[in-house]
Write a protein that holds these residues in place. Sequence first.
Motif, mmCIF file in Angstrom:
data_model
loop_
_atom_site.group_PDB
_atom_site.id
_atom_site.type_symbol
_atom_site.label_atom_id
_atom_site.label_comp_id
_atom_site.label_asym_id
_atom_site.label_seq_id
_atom_site.Cartn_x
_atom_site.Cartn_y
_atom_site.Cartn_z
ATOM 1 N N THR A 1 0.835 -1.202 0.000
ATOM 2 C CA THR A 1 0.000 0.000 0.000
ATOM 3 C C THR A 1 0.866 1.247 0.000
ATOM 4 O O THR A 1 2.099 1.177 0.000
ATOM 5 C CB THR A 1 -0.961 -0.008 1.213
ATOM 6 N N PHE B 1 -2.872 -2.506 -3.013
ATOM 7 C CA PHE B 1 -3.682 -1.319 -3.262
ATOM 8 C C PHE B 1 -3.018 -0.527 -4.393
ATOM 9 O O PHE B 1 -1.835 -0.203 -4.289
ATOM 10 C CB PHE B 1 -3.750 -0.435 -2.021
ATOM 11 N N TYR C 1 -12.024 0.446 -3.549
ATOM 12 C CA TYR C 1 -12.453 0.553 -2.156
ATOM 13 C C TYR C 1 -12.640 2.018 -1.743
ATOM 14 O O TYR C 1 -13.198 2.315 -0.697
ATOM 15 C CB TYR C 1 -11.444 -0.122 -1.224
ATOM 16 N N ASN D 1 -9.221 4.027 -6.499
ATOM 17 C CA ASN D 1 -8.151 3.217 -5.917
ATOM 18 C C ASN D 1 -8.688 1.812 -5.675
ATOM 19 O O ASN D 1 -9.716 1.634 -5.022
ATOM 20 C CB ASN D 1 -7.657 3.819 -4.606
ATOM 21 N N THR D 2 -7.977 0.837 -6.189
ATOM 22 C CA THR D 2 -8.452 -0.546 -6.178
ATOM 23 C C THR D 2 -7.674 -1.408 -5.191
ATOM 24 O O THR D 2 -6.587 -1.034 -4.731
ATOM 25 C CB THR D 2 -8.311 -1.176 -7.575
ATOM 26 N N ILE D 3 -8.232 -2.590 -4.909
ATOM 27 C CA ILE D 3 -7.528 -3.582 -4.104
ATOM 28 C C ILE D 3 -7.655 -4.928 -4.801
ATOM 29 O O ILE D 3 -8.748 -5.352 -5.179
ATOM 30 C CB ILE D 3 -8.083 -3.634 -2.663
ATOM 31 N N CYS E 1 -12.585 -4.314 4.033
ATOM 32 C CA CYS E 1 -12.306 -2.947 3.590
ATOM 33 C C CYS E 1 -13.534 -2.257 3.005
ATOM 34 O O CYS E 1 -13.624 -1.025 3.026
ATOM 35 C CB CYS E 1 -11.184 -2.951 2.553
ATOM 36 N N ASP F 1 -10.089 8.222 3.574
ATOM 37 C CA ASP F 1 -10.604 7.848 2.263
ATOM 38 C C ASP F 1 -12.079 8.230 2.159
ATOM 39 O O ASP F 1 -12.818 8.163 3.147
ATOM 40 C CB ASP F 1 -10.485 6.337 2.030
#
Length: 368
Positions: free
Chosen positions: A56, A106, A151, A280-282, A301, A316
Amino acid sequence: MKKLCLAMVLVLMFSFLLMGCTKEEPVKQEEPKSEASNNESVDNKTDEPTEFVVSTWGYNEDKLRKNIFEPFEKANNVKIVLEVGNNADRLNKIRVSENSKIDVIFLANSFAIQGVSEGLFEEINRDNIPNLNQIYDLAKAPLGEKYGPAYTLNRTGIVYDSDMVDKKIESWKDLWNKEFESNASIPEITTTAGPSMVIMAANTVGADALEDSDKAFEALGKLKPNLVKTYGKSSEIVNMFAQGEIAVAAVQDFAFGRIKDAVPTAEWVDPQDGAFANLNTINIVKGTKNKEIAEKFIDWCLSEEVQKANAIDKVDSPVNVNVKLSEEEAEGLTYGKELINSLKVVDWVKVNELKTDWIDRWNREVIN
């Protein structure tokens, strides 16, 4: 003589008795444990947490530990280890290492799409992530149904110092105003928000940058006299505002709070012609041995509890539709159905196909 013989017999008998009393018993040796029994002892230590490696960014680590990592560790008997850095470096790490220990990563959407195209991520089982049903549509499958969600999201809009600007700014077109000659800034092309500046420039002249890059760079060429510089880090844009070098800039919303702290007269604008969404992705890294834990982590999350805690701490913006915030709590965040539905979504697949050419033209036509 008889007395002498009797005495010798008594001495010998006494000696034998002493030997009998002092004779040592053999020491019993413990049988060594077999290798199998030793392994069984190790395997039975069920209280040992599983190491779970998360890649991250390095910011807000204390708040993320409080809101995400520590509660997840306790609930799932894992020990979270962080690997931090920027998007490019962290993506490259899983790209070059076949034995990466990273379990989830992330990434900004533009970098995550590269990971999908290179086969760096595991496919997810959406049935194992029920909170996917509780998030905004644009966040559910930005990389396709097989891969991880967004997320969180933020937006790129305009910030200006009202003490330095004569009239209210309302549109991206206002950046071209002669009032801002040598007094404006936009993100560098290689940043997350950089490519959206090419799209924005084309839009101001009624063109589509994905179909006509020439129009986009012609417009950026006309903007060039207003640009003090293009910036690569949010700290740079904060400093430029604080030192009075610029009056206006294109900025991602997460940096606005720091600009406002430095310059209380700073104002945020969602342009009438549309702010740009940044997702923003995970994702689960290919080859992980902890896929089940990873899917639980993604679900955690996305939960209302985590999303609200991060929103209140200004970490966030929430994508969970059930998160309810007061006006004060929502300040500075990309929050609410109406705002989120108004955002421009970048087609990163097409942008990445054009990005090499765009970077070359940017370096020749915008910053030189």
